[in-house]
Design a protein around this motif. Structure first.
Motif, PDB file in Angstrom:
ATOM      1  N   SER A   1      31.932 -22.462 -32.815  1.00  0.00           N
ATOM      2  CA  SER A   1      31.016 -22.009 -31.773  1.00  0.00           C
ATOM      3  C   SER A   1      29.884 -23.000 -31.537  1.00  0.00           C
ATOM      4  O   SER A   1      29.495 -23.270 -30.388  1.00  0.00           O
ATOM      5  N   SER A   2      29.353 -23.579 -32.624  1.00  0.00           N
ATOM      6  CA  SER A   2      28.268 -24.542 -32.496  1.00  0.00           C
ATOM      7  C   SER A   2      28.754 -25.844 -31.858  1.00  0.00           C
ATOM      8  O   SER A   2      28.057 -26.442 -31.021  1.00  0.00           O
TER       9      SER A   2
ATOM     10  N   GLU B   1      29.221 -25.383 -28.098  1.00  0.00           N
ATOM     11  CA  GLU B   1      27.919 -25.410 -27.416  1.00  0.00           C
ATOM     12  C   GLU B   1      27.372 -26.824 -27.322  1.00  0.00           C
ATOM     13  O   GLU B   1      26.829 -27.233 -26.287  1.00  0.00           O
TER      14      GLU B   1
END
Length: 309
Positions: free
Chosen positions: A197-198, A201
């Motif tokens: 997820s990081s 992003e």
């Protein structure tokens, strides 16, 4: 930065003091006692035992005596294990738990970060679905299920690895593999999901798009630019995770017969061994506090926008 480090180090003292105080009073207020048995001891014997361990004194006086011993580095005698004191049992068992937890965390970091990066770079492909599918299994299935299944497959069916034991007993380093893999599974899953997820992003950030527009190689963009920003949530997770992976090894230690601190923590809870319970809680709390402190320092090094005043 130096001032922040000093303040944090000083701030650890009242935190530990509160933890020790709460632990001390909670275990003593709870029903039962270390010398409670099915057959009640004669009154004279019980009175002599309580006098020997100062359990006949007022609770506040016991607390003061215990805190004085703590300041001297003495965690007190064990009420059930008469041969040695609490310091001895913790000093001999904690390194085994730390070794197991360190190997498990290393596996979780290497495979979790790798799986998260692959899943982010190959988003919505079979690699992404496979990585996240394994991560969901790691989060959903508890340790006491994963560990016996690995024992059944790799030790009993395939006979590749020993079912239990520890390398210090002369059974070889292969005894570390199954407990370390079992313990790392849930942490691998969390790290993989956080990294994915990081990383997604970060890859959508303006500076990454600029790097792509300049014609940089994908490997350079990922490992030199995106990784540094994407690792911030993972670093934040590592503080409590490292303390948790040592605490969580209690289940694994019982299943694989690892002579770590978990055995004494479980047995001391059943035995109501006051000093051993509080001693283990102090050790686990100290590990958690120190790891959170180190994470804050590393976090500031990774992200120069963060300032500590």
């Amino acid at each position: 930065m130096t001032k922040y480090i000093v303040n944090r180090l000083l701030g650890m003292i009242p935190t530990l003091l509160i933890i020790i105080t709460l632990s001390f009073f909670i275990v003593r207020i709870a029903p039962g006692g270390p010398f409670a048995t099915e057959r009640k001891l004669p009154e004279v014997v019980e009175r002599n035992i309580n006098a020997k361990y100062h359990l006949d004194e007022p609770l506040i006086q016991q607390y003061g005596r215990y805190m004085f011993d703590i300041l001297r580095g003495d965690l007190g005698p064990s009420f059930k294990y008469k041969d040695y004191d609490v310091n001895y049992y913790i000093a001999n068992s904690l390194p085994k738990s730390v070794v197991l937890g360190s190997y498990a965390m290393l596996l979780a970091l290497v495979f979790g970060i790798s799986a998260g990066i692959i899943a982010a770079v190959r988003q919505n492909t079979w690699l992404d679905y496979l990585s996240m599918g394994v991560a969901v299994i790691g989060i959903s299935v508890p340790l006491f299920v994963i560990a016996p299944v690995l024992q059944l497959i790799f030790a009993m069916k395939l006979k590749w690895l020993p079912t239990s034991g520890w390398y210090t007993t002369g059974e070889g380093w292969t005894t570390v593999i199954l407990p370390a893999v079992s313990l790392s599974f849930a942490y691998f899953a969390n790290i993989a999901r956080l990294t994915r997820s990081s990383m997604l992003e970060t890859l959508r950030s303006d500076y990454i798009r600029t790097a792509k527009a300049k014609g940089m190689k994908n490997t350079t963009i990922i490992f030199k630019h995106a990784m540094k920003g994407a690792m911030l949530p993972v670093v934040s997770y590592l503080g409590p995770a490292f303390a948790g992976i040592i605490t969580g090894s209690i289940v694994v230690e019982q299943i694989f017969r690892v002579p770590g601190l978990g055995k004494f923590f479980v047995q001391s809870s059943f035995n109501r061994d006051y000093t051993l319970i509080v001693g283990v809680v102090i050790v686990y709390s100290a590990i958690l506090i120190v790891m959170n402190f180190l994470v804050d320092i590393v976090y500031a090094q990774l992200d120069p926008r963060i300032t500590y005043k």
